[in-house]
Enzyme design. Structure first.
Site, PDB file in Angstrom:
ATOM      1  CB  SER A  39      40.626  33.897  50.991  1.00 18.42           C
ATOM      2  OG  SER A  39      40.213  33.498  52.276  1.00 18.42           O
ATOM      3  CG  ASP A 345      47.685  31.135  54.894  1.00 15.94           C
ATOM      4  OD1 ASP A 345      46.815  30.460  55.488  1.00 15.94           O
ATOM      5  OD2 ASP A 345      47.386  31.964  54.012  1.00 15.94           O
ATOM      6  CG  HIS A 348      43.817  30.926  53.322  1.00 16.14           C
ATOM      7  ND1 HIS A 348      44.597  32.001  53.633  1.00 16.14           N
ATOM      8  CD2 HIS A 348      42.576  31.402  53.114  1.00 16.14           C
ATOM      9  CE1 HIS A 348      43.863  33.098  53.613  1.00 16.14           C
ATOM     10  NE2 HIS A 348      42.627  32.765  53.304  1.00 16.14           N
TER      11      HIS A 348
END
Ligand SMILES: *[C@@H]1O[C@H](CO)[C@@H](O)[C@H](O)[C@H]1NC(C)=O
Ligand SMILES: *[C@@H]1O[C@H](CO)[C@@H](O)[C@H](O)[C@H]1NC(C)=O
Ligand SMILES: *[C@@H]1O[C@H](CO)[C@@H](O)[C@H](O)[C@H]1NC(C)=O
Ligand SMILES: *[C@@H]1O[C@H](CO)[C@@H](O)[C@H](O)[C@H]1NC(C)=O
Length: 384
Positions: A39, A345, A348
């Site tokens: 990610s 978040d 990240h």
């Protein structure tokens, strides 16, 4: 010719453990980026394969959800900007993808090893690094076939030029989810024993890309996983020594550091196997830790602040979701000013943090050898 001599000297220097030579002063023309990872560098892969993230992701830059785990651009987006290339389309994205200047095989939740969990159980991506390399192989073969078969420019639209694969930069940022998986299944201390296998499988992927013609590699090590705000939010009355002086989990960071140490040793070994390749090891951990440890001085709130999402010891409402906190229904939206927060978040980074990190890593100050991204040039571009 000068660059060939330089390159051989560099390879020899590395093999004998001599200090690295200064970076070349001449930038090459890097026509494409092929990216592999999780990610941290997913620009829409897992979103295309499963569920797209909703608002408020993407709000700062794209002004809409853009398949990224952030409010805006990721480090890979800043790298693309630095090289004058368009943002990478995800390989898995079948809608309006443009592969003229590369492709992105990274997906959120990816690991280096195939692990015994799934997207449906633990958000683990089925596209582990070996699968991403398989996808690259298919991508290269099929786009090359289509490009050669094309009769005019219109048919070549959105396809990479076959000769660009050898001139491209191959960026890799993966490993954090392998470590997280080990913590979940083995506990922190036993995780150490899994590192050699993880690093060996990483090396296998590099070897396969090399076999397919990749020559310039830009390899990010893994970040300080002990400094995830979502973890910090759940810690109360930690025993002495559990946290370091800024509040990161000492044991978690120790495993990330050990992984990085073995990864670096492996990259150095790969240089001696592949003297025709240039392999740059980028110390992402130090760049991220430097930002986290100096958050205030760098114009950010304290590092543990989470911009989007509610998390405490036993309740979580993840960014973009609706849920109950303290008995009250809430929507986890964005904070007032994401440019002042490091963590988007809880896991990240925000665009502002990504920009800070990208500015520092792309100029080579965290690279071994100290190459900037624009000078990470393949030496011999005659491979096909
Ligand atoms: C997954 O399970 C198989 C079969 O039990 C085992 O051999 C393998 O090592 C496991 N993989 C990981 C990453 O733990
Ligand atoms: C390109 O070639 C194809 C196949 O011959 C043809 O159908 C198409 O009209 C051509 N497009 C242009 C813009 O010339
Ligand atoms: C929930 O309650 C705790 C304890 O009173 C408080 O610290 C926290 O800020 C509250 N969370 C929210 C989202 O209101
Ligand atoms: C890279 O950029 C950072 C931040 O702008 C700067 O502090 C550092 O000196 C630069 N390093 C090199 C090698 O240019």
């Amino acid at each position: 010719m000068a660059s060939i001599v330089f390159f051989l000297a560099l390879a020899a220097g590395v093999a004998t453990g001599e200090p690295s030579l200064p970076p070349p002063s001449r930038a090459c023309d890097i026509p494409a980026i092929y990216n592999f990872g999780d990610s941290n560098s997913d620009t829409g892969g897992i979103a295309a394969a499963f569920y797209p993230p909703g608002s408020p992701s993407g709000e700062t830059f794209f002004k809409r959800p853009a398949g990224r785990g952030s409010d805006g651009r990721l480090i890979i987006d800043f790298i693309a900007e630095k090289l004058g290339l368009s943002y990478l389309s995800a390989y898995l994205d079948s809608i309006k993808a443009d592969y003229t200047h590369g492709a992105n095989f990274a997906t959120g939740g990816s690991t280096i090893r195939r692990i015994n969990e799934s997207w449906f159980a633990n958000d683990v991506s089925p596209f582990s690094l070996d699968i991403q390399v398989e996808q690259f192989n298919q991508f290269k073969d099929r786009t090359t076939y289509l490009y050669k078969k094309a009769e005019n420019e219109s048919q070549r639209r959105n396809l990479p030029r076959p000769e660009d694969f050898a001139k491209a930069i191959y960026t890799i940022d993966i490993g954090q989810n392998d470590i997280a998986y080990c913590f979940r299944t083995l506990g922190v201390e036993a995780s150490r024993a899994a590192i050699p296998d993880i690093v060996n499988q990483f090396a296998t992927a590099v070897q396969q890309l090399y076999g397919k013609g990749a020559r310039a590699f830009w390899i990010h090590n893994t970040g300080p996983i002990g400094c995830l705000p979502i973890t910090y939010a759940k810690i109360h009355n930690p025993p002495k020594g559990y946290l370091d002086k800024i509040g990161c989990v000492t044991g978690h960071n120790a495993i990330a550091t050990e992984f990085n140490k073995q990864l670096k040793a492996k990259v150095i070994q790969l240089r001696s196997y592949f003297p025709r390749a240039v392999l740059i090891y980028v110390d992402m951990y130090s760049a991220k830790y430097e930002l986290i440890a100096n958050a205030k001085d760098q114009g950010f709130d304290k590092w543990s602040t989470i911009c989007c999402g509610y998390h405490d010891s036993d309740e979580d409402v993840y960014c973009g979701n609706q849920g109950k906190i303290n008995g009250t229904e809430v929507f986890a939206g964005s904070c007032k000013d994401p440019t002042k927060v490091i963590s988007w978040d809880g896991v990240h980074y925000t665009e502002a943090a990504n920009n800070w990190i990208a500015t520092r890593i792309t100029n080579g100050s965290f690279s071994d050898p100290p190459f900037s991204i624009a000078t990470t040039c393949p030496d011999d571009i005659s491979v096909s």
